[in-house]
Design a protein around this motif. Structure first.
Motif, PDB file in Angstrom:
ATOM      1  N   PRO A  32     -82.452  52.621  -3.018  1.00  0.00           N
ATOM      2  CA  PRO A  32     -81.820  51.810  -2.015  1.00  0.00           C
ATOM      3  C   PRO A  32     -82.479  50.522  -1.683  1.00  0.00           C
ATOM      4  O   PRO A  32     -81.743  49.521  -1.041  1.00  0.00           O
ATOM      5  N   GLU A  35     -80.044  48.534  -3.253  1.00  0.00           N
ATOM      6  CA  GLU A  35     -78.732  48.399  -2.576  1.00  0.00           C
ATOM      7  C   GLU A  35     -78.817  47.370  -1.486  1.00  0.00           C
ATOM      8  O   GLU A  35     -77.623  46.503  -1.315  1.00  0.00           O
ATOM      9  N   MET A  36     -79.912  47.305  -0.761  1.00  0.00           N
ATOM     10  CA  MET A  36     -79.811  46.473   0.414  1.00  0.00           C
ATOM     11  C   MET A  36     -80.107  45.152   0.043  1.00  0.00           C
ATOM     12  O   MET A  36     -79.517  44.307   0.724  1.00  0.00           O
ATOM     13  N   ALA A  39     -76.561  44.068  -1.764  1.00  0.00           N
ATOM     14  CA  ALA A  39     -75.485  44.360  -0.629  1.00  0.00           C
ATOM     15  C   ALA A  39     -74.397  45.031  -1.326  1.00  0.00           C
ATOM     16  O   ALA A  39     -73.386  44.906  -1.126  1.00  0.00           O
ATOM     17  N   SER A  41     -73.173  49.244  -2.744  1.00  0.00           N
ATOM     18  CA  SER A  41     -73.542  50.656  -2.833  1.00  0.00           C
ATOM     19  C   SER A  41     -73.703  50.934  -4.263  1.00  0.00           C
ATOM     20  O   SER A  41     -72.929  50.750  -5.186  1.00  0.00           O
ATOM     21  N   ARG A 271     -76.684  44.998  13.358  1.00  0.00           N
ATOM     22  CA  ARG A 271     -76.492  45.554  11.954  1.00  0.00           C
ATOM     23  C   ARG A 271     -78.014  46.526  12.027  1.00  0.00           C
ATOM     24  O   ARG A 271     -78.746  46.251  12.666  1.00  0.00           O
ATOM     25  N   LEU A 273     -80.998  47.724   9.724  1.00  0.00           N
ATOM     26  CA  LEU A 273     -81.689  47.481   8.277  1.00  0.00           C
ATOM     27  C   LEU A 273     -82.608  48.511   7.869  1.00  0.00           C
ATOM     28  O   LEU A 273     -82.982  49.078   8.761  1.00  0.00           O
ATOM     29  N   ARG A 274     -82.767  48.695   6.619  1.00  0.00           N
ATOM     30  CA  ARG A 274     -83.643  49.706   5.980  1.00  0.00           C
ATOM     31  C   ARG A 274     -84.874  49.174   5.503  1.00  0.00           C
ATOM     32  O   ARG A 274     -84.727  47.941   4.852  1.00  0.00           O
ATOM     33  N   GLN A 275     -86.040  49.808   5.480  1.00  0.00           N
ATOM     34  CA  GLN A 275     -87.034  49.287   4.818  1.00  0.00           C
ATOM     35  C   GLN A 275     -87.531  47.998   5.340  1.00  0.00           C
ATOM     36  O   GLN A 275     -87.699  47.111   4.365  1.00  0.00           O
TER      37      GLN A 275
END
Length: 359
Positions: A32, A35-36, A39, A41, A271, A273-275
């Motif tokens: 992941p 992925e982030m 940008a 999948s 938006r 945001l992860r991690q």
């Protein structure tokens, strides 16, 4: 042996972006964080050539081929990657050849340089914010004590004056003492801690938009660019409205000073945001709220100190709005940043969406 599912869970929770390529340089896995960063999948680009994820120099691509053929690991510093969405990304990356299941693989670890620079800048900003808080609170204490004495003495003097008309002078002293006290209180920001409850961030943005539309009679263009999937945030509704309103109103006033409001535009963008790391804490999920205006920009000589009390880019500004906003966002364990150039100023608010964090 650890189970495969546990190993996959470890990779998924890494903050380092990890890619696994097969011998043909096609994607076999990305976590992941990757992925982030890129940008994209992972499912959508599975088994796609690495060139579909990003492009580097021709020499870098040749180095990947050599790494597969000769099992030669290497590291590249400050590489400029061009992403499929048109953005560029500066990273350091290391490539490690792996032989497994009778096949050759490449393990690529990406370390974004801009993220490290952002964290360093953020830590410096948080340190400045804390120093400013201590300074302002100490200064406020030293100012309010004599103000109280001045006000009390003026009240006692007013009782002893022989003529009623002379009280006009003591009234001026009392009113000015009260004005200074209110100014100092404004510098300190909200007295009470935030009353947290679940609320949708777009309820905040829409309330601010309605207030600005009323102030400008609908002349100023307000654009919404929302991510509807963002979950509720634990926040103080009134304080967040005040914080965001200060930013949007500043943008509106800056635009009005340099062009007709009809030509102005303010965009509110949200938006998830992860991690994401704020200070010393890494949050699994963070809301990013951007306020973007097409005004004249913030003067370069004050952009680094724009969140200090009494600093303003406008002649009529008090310099307290952004200081109060930063105080409110800080009480919500969040962060505010600013990036400005003529024609485009962006204030970015980062607010944690989950209590469950890892340090």
């Amino acid at each position: 042996m650890l189970p495969d599912r546990f190993l996959r869970q470890i990779l998924d929770n890494l903050t380092t972006a990890v890619l696994l390529l097969d011998g043909d340089l096609r994607l076999s896995f990305m976590n992941p964080a990757a992925e982030m960063l890129l940008a994209v999948s992972g499912q959508r680009v599975f088994q796609q050539p690495v060139s579909d994820l990003f492009t580097d120099t021709a020499a870098a691509l040749e180095s990947l081929h050599n790494a597969v053929e000769n099992a030669h690991p290497f590291t590249k510093r400050e590489a400029q990657l061009s992403l499929t969405n048109g953005q560029t990304l500066m990273v350091d990356y290391s490539v490690t050849p792996i032989m497994a299941a009778n096949r050759n693989w490449l393990l690529i670890e990406l370390y974004p340089r801009d993220r490290l620079l952002r964290i360093t800048k953020e830590e410096a900003q948080l340190s400045k914010q804390e120093v400013t808080k201590v300074l302002v609170r100490g200064l406020a204490h030293e100012i309010k004590n004599p103000l109280g004495g001045i006000r009390g003495a003026a009240q006692l003097l007013a009782r002893e004056l022989p003529e009623e008309s002379l009280k006009d002078y003591t009234d001026v002293i009392i009113e000015e003492a009260d004005r200074l006290r209110n100014l100092v209180d404004s510098m300190l920001g909200p007295y009470r801690p935030p009353a947290l409850r679940p609320i949708n961030i777009h309820e905040i943005t829409e309330r601010v938009c309605s207030l600005i539309e009323a102030e400008t009679q609908g002349v100023l263009k307000l654009k919404r660019d929302y991510d509807p999937s963002i979950p509720d945030i634990n926040a103080d509704r009134e304080q967040l409205i005040q914080a965001l309103l200060n930013i949007v109103r500043n943008a509106m006033q800056a635009i009005a000073e340099h062009r007709p409001l009809e030509q102005g535009c303010i965009t509110l963008r949200t938006r998830a945001l992860r991690q994401f790391t704020i200070g010393q804490t890494r949050y699994r999920l963070v809301c990013r709220l951007e306020v973007i205006d097409n005004g004249p920009g913030i003067p370069s000589d004050i952009v680094e100190s724009i969140f200090y009390p009494m600093v303003s880019g406008r002649a009529e500004g008090t310099g307290l709005g952004l200081s109060i906003t930063q105080n409110i966002i800080g009480q919500h364990q969040g962060l505010i940043e600013c990036d400005s150039e003529p024609g485009c100023t962006t204030f970015t608010l980062f607010l944690p969406l989950e209590k469950d964090v890892s340090d």
